[in-house]
Write a protein that holds these residues in place. Structure first.
Motif, PDB file in Angstrom:
ATOM      1  N   SER A   1       0.661  -1.371   0.168  1.00  5.97           N
ATOM      2  CA  SER A   1      -0.145   0.006  -0.061  1.00  5.97           C
ATOM      3  C   SER A   1       0.753   1.294  -0.071  1.00  5.97           C
ATOM      4  CB  SER A   1      -0.838   0.114   1.178  1.00  5.97           C
ATOM      5  OG  SER A   1      -1.989  -1.064   1.012  1.00  5.97           O
ATOM      6  N   ARG A   2       1.717   1.201   1.040  1.00  5.02           N
ATOM      7  CA  ARG A   2       2.810   2.243   1.005  1.00  5.02           C
ATOM      8  C   ARG A   2       3.551   2.850  -0.474  1.00  5.02           C
ATOM      9  NH1 ARG A   2       4.173   5.691   4.760  1.00  5.02           N
ATOM     10  NH2 ARG A   2       2.924   4.748   6.253  1.00  5.02           N
ATOM     11  N   SER A   3       3.882   1.564  -0.929  1.00  2.39           N
ATOM     12  CA  SER A   3       4.631   1.535  -2.316  1.00  2.39           C
ATOM     13  C   SER A   3       3.715   2.182  -3.432  1.00  2.39           C
ATOM     14  CB  SER A   3       5.028   0.239  -2.627  1.00  2.39           C
ATOM     15  OG  SER A   3       5.975   0.342  -3.656  1.00  2.39           O
ATOM     16  N   PHE A   4       2.463   1.519  -3.451  1.00  2.00           N
ATOM     17  CA  PHE A   4       1.695   1.951  -4.306  1.00  2.00           C
ATOM     18  C   PHE A   4       1.472   3.697  -4.422  1.00  2.00           C
ATOM     19  CE2 PHE A   4      -0.285  -2.431  -5.255  1.00  2.00           C
ATOM     20  CZ  PHE A   4      -0.014  -2.320  -6.476  1.00  2.00           C
ATOM     21  N   VAL A   5       1.154   4.113  -3.376  1.00  2.00           N
ATOM     22  CA  VAL A   5       1.009   5.586  -2.852  1.00  2.00           C
ATOM     23  C   VAL A   5       2.224   6.285  -3.413  1.00  2.00           C
ATOM     24  CG1 VAL A   5       0.036   7.443  -1.184  1.00  2.00           C
ATOM     25  CG2 VAL A   5      -0.805   5.135  -0.998  1.00  2.00           C
ATOM     26  N   ALA A   6       3.322   5.948  -2.710  1.00  2.00           N
ATOM     27  CA  ALA A   6       4.430   6.657  -3.234  1.00  2.00           C
ATOM     28  C   ALA A   6       4.551   6.926  -4.584  1.00  2.00           C
ATOM     29  CB  ALA A   6       5.719   6.291  -2.309  1.00  2.00           C
ATOM     30  N   ASP A   7       4.391   5.478  -5.359  1.00  2.00           N
ATOM     31  CA  ASP A   7       4.630   5.607  -6.830  1.00  2.00           C
ATOM     32  C   ASP A   7       3.887   6.539  -7.577  1.00  2.00           C
ATOM     33  OD1 ASP A   7       5.916   3.961  -9.209  1.00  2.00           O
ATOM     34  OD2 ASP A   7       3.871   4.151  -9.579  1.00  2.00           O
ATOM     35  N   LEU A   8       2.319   6.493  -6.895  1.00  2.00           N
ATOM     36  CA  LEU A   8       1.407   7.288  -7.543  1.00  2.00           C
ATOM     37  C   LEU A   8       1.387   8.956  -7.398  1.00  2.00           C
ATOM     38  CD1 LEU A   8      -1.513   7.597  -9.103  1.00  2.00           C
ATOM     39  CD2 LEU A   8      -2.465   7.363  -6.614  1.00  2.00           C
TER      40      LEU A   8
ATOM     41  N   PHE B   1      -5.813   4.982   2.093  1.00  2.00           N
ATOM     42  CA  PHE B   1      -5.026   5.694   1.000  1.00  2.00           C
ATOM     43  C   PHE B   1      -5.002   7.451   1.545  1.00  2.00           C
ATOM     44  CE2 PHE B   1      -4.981   8.978  -2.549  1.00  2.00           C
ATOM     45  CZ  PHE B   1      -3.989   8.252  -3.162  1.00  2.00           C
ATOM     46  N   ARG B   2      -6.055   7.933   2.313  1.00  2.00           N
ATOM     47  CA  ARG B   2      -6.072   9.338   2.785  1.00  2.00           C
ATOM     48  C   ARG B   2      -4.887   9.320   3.716  1.00  2.00           C
ATOM     49  NH1 ARG B   2     -11.196   9.575   3.171  1.00  2.00           N
ATOM     50  NH2 ARG B   2     -11.363   9.022   5.268  1.00  2.00           N
ATOM     51  N   ALA B   3      -4.623   8.462   4.623  1.00  2.00           N
ATOM     52  CA  ALA B   3      -3.617   8.682   5.556  1.00  2.00           C
ATOM     53  C   ALA B   3      -2.172   8.572   4.923  1.00  2.00           C
ATOM     54  CB  ALA B   3      -3.769   7.411   6.642  1.00  2.00           C
ATOM     55  N   LEU B   4      -2.078   7.474   4.068  1.00  2.00           N
ATOM     56  CA  LEU B   4      -0.923   7.644   3.235  1.00  2.00           C
ATOM     57  C   LEU B   4      -0.531   8.606   2.536  1.00  2.00           C
ATOM     58  CD1 LEU B   4      -1.061   3.553   2.393  1.00  2.00           C
ATOM     59  CD2 LEU B   4       0.569   4.414   4.056  1.00  2.00           C
ATOM     60  N   TRP B   5      -1.481   9.141   1.696  1.00  2.00           N
ATOM     61  CA  TRP B   5      -1.212  10.452   0.897  1.00  2.00           C
ATOM     62  C   TRP B   5      -0.798  11.409   1.584  1.00  2.00           C
ATOM     63  CZ3 TRP B   5      -0.904  10.596  -4.134  1.00  2.00           C
ATOM     64  CH2 TRP B   5      -1.025  11.740  -4.897  1.00  2.00           C
TER      65      TRP B   5
ATOM     66  N   LEU C   1      -9.971   8.522  -4.725  1.00  2.00           N
ATOM     67  CA  LEU C   1      -9.326   7.651  -3.773  1.00  2.00           C
ATOM     68  C   LEU C   1      -9.374   7.974  -2.303  1.00  2.00           C
ATOM     69  CD1 LEU C   1      -6.221   6.028  -5.505  1.00  2.00           C
ATOM     70  CD2 LEU C   1      -8.275   4.820  -4.502  1.00  2.00           C
ATOM     71  N   LEU C   2      -9.214   9.559  -2.471  1.00  2.00           N
ATOM     72  CA  LEU C   2      -9.045  10.321  -1.031  1.00  2.00           C
ATOM     73  C   LEU C   2     -10.612  10.221  -0.532  1.00  2.00           C
ATOM     74  CD1 LEU C   2      -7.174  13.383  -1.875  1.00  2.00           C
ATOM     75  CD2 LEU C   2      -6.398  11.451  -0.397  1.00  2.00           C
ATOM     76  N   GLN C   3     -11.702   9.998  -1.323  1.00  2.00           N
ATOM     77  CA  GLN C   3     -13.011  10.067  -0.642  1.00  2.00           C
ATOM     78  C   GLN C   3     -13.322   8.729  -0.424  1.00  2.00           C
ATOM     79  OE1 GLN C   3     -15.739  11.423  -3.698  1.00  2.00           O
ATOM     80  NE2 GLN C   3     -14.461  13.464  -3.917  1.00  2.00           N
ATOM     81  N   ARG C   4     -12.866   7.637  -0.749  1.00  2.00           N
ATOM     82  CA  ARG C   4     -13.356   6.197  -0.916  1.00  2.00           C
ATOM     83  C   ARG C   4     -12.235   5.583   0.403  1.00  2.00           C
ATOM     84  NH1 ARG C   4     -15.654   2.755  -5.433  1.00  2.00           N
ATOM     85  NH2 ARG C   4     -15.952   1.707  -3.717  1.00  2.00           N
TER      86      ARG C   4
END
Length: 297
Positions: A177-184, A212-216, A205-208
């Motif tokens: 999860s962390r890797s996906f968010v950093a890459d995005l 994701f919201r915390a990692l972003w 993603l921020l809404q749902r």
């Protein structure tokens, strides 16, 4: 579509088919061939179409091809971006936006994908929309190109659909999860400010997804170039892999391939999967009539 336009479409497909050597698309040339380039049945197989349907397209008959079929034909015939656009115009279809499942894949990337044998591989966008997979990648991960709309992005499904995580060990989920968010975040930063496609994906993603919201909010940035992946396959069990990436010049697409990690039994399991689990990728087949026709020689 007018008969004249359809005739032009058929002539264009035929001219491009005759320019491609079998070995360019991973086919054996064979000792005796009576036609230049590829045969119609070979193009049909590469595009996931029936032979009769493709034959009718070349003859200027049949139903109008879907966007998915046009994308499959463009890839099978290794069309350039300009040639792909011309194909869509001849079929009276709007040009697909870059980033969706019908996005143009650079012929050089398709060529590399064709040459990767015995190893799962695929081409995806910088927003993790899978465009094309080789048969072993389909056998390992399923047909990831079958999703549409926002769900075409694997990173979107990762944070909104728990089923997308089932093939990963539980202890690997948080790092993934962390890797996906950093890459995005890196992908969004490379795009133009306010890019509509990337903005819509992040906003939804921020809404749902609270995760994701915390990692972003952590502001981590890191391009996924190579990493370890463990995948639990229902037939062959745990696959321990190195996931490697080759990027296009504009960084909008990447070729991913999964190499067995040294010291594991993954290579043997992939060999087994090649025998028992591979299947041919099949794009949209709604426009295919089913009949037998004579094959070219």
């Amino acid at each position: 579509m007018s008969n004249t336009r359809y005739s032009e479409l058929g002539a264009f497909l035929r001219s491009r088919r005759e320019r491609i050597r079998p070995e360019e698309v991973g086919l054996a040339p064979g000792p005796r061939r009576r036609v230049p380039g590829l045969r119609r049945d070979e193009v049909a197989v590469l595009a996931g179409a029936s032979v009769e349907y493709y034959t009718e397209l070349e003859r200027g008959a049949g139903s109008q091809p879907s966007d998915q079929m046009l994308a499959a034909l463009a890839r099978a015939l290794r069309l350039s971006r300009d040639e792909r656009d011309h194909l869509y115009r001849l079929a009276n279809r709007p040009l697909p936006h870059q980033g969706g499942t019908t996005s143009h894949v650079h012929p050089a990337m398709l060529d590399l994908l064709t040459r990767i044998d015995g190893t799962p591989a695929m081409v995806c966008t910088d927003l993790h929309t899978v465009l094309v997979q080789n048969p072993l990648a389909v056998a390992m991960l399923g047909d990831l190109s079958a999703h549409h709309g926002r769900a075409a992005s694997f990173v979107y499904r990762w944070f909104t659909d728990p089923a997308s995580r089932q093939i990963y060990p539980q202890e690997d989920l948080a790092p993934q999860s962390r890797s996906f968010v950093a890459d995005l975040r890196a992908a969004v930063g490379r795009r133009s400010p306010g890019d509509a496609e990337a903005t819509r994906l992040v906003d939804e993603l921020l809404q749902r997804s609270p995760e994701f919201r915390a990692l972003w909010a952590d502001q981590d940035v890191e391009v996924r170039r190579d990493e370890r992946k463990r995948i639990v396959h229902p037939t062959v069990g745990m696959l321990d892999l190195n996931c490697l990436s080759l990027f296009s010049e504009d960084n909008r697409q990447r070729l991913l391939w999964f190499a067995p990690r040294a010291g594991t039994d993954t290579a043997e399991k992939l060999a087994l999967l090649t025998v028992v689990g591979t299947q041919t990728m099949r794009p949209d087949r709604s426009d295919e009539p089913i009949k037998d026709v004579p094959l070219e020689r």
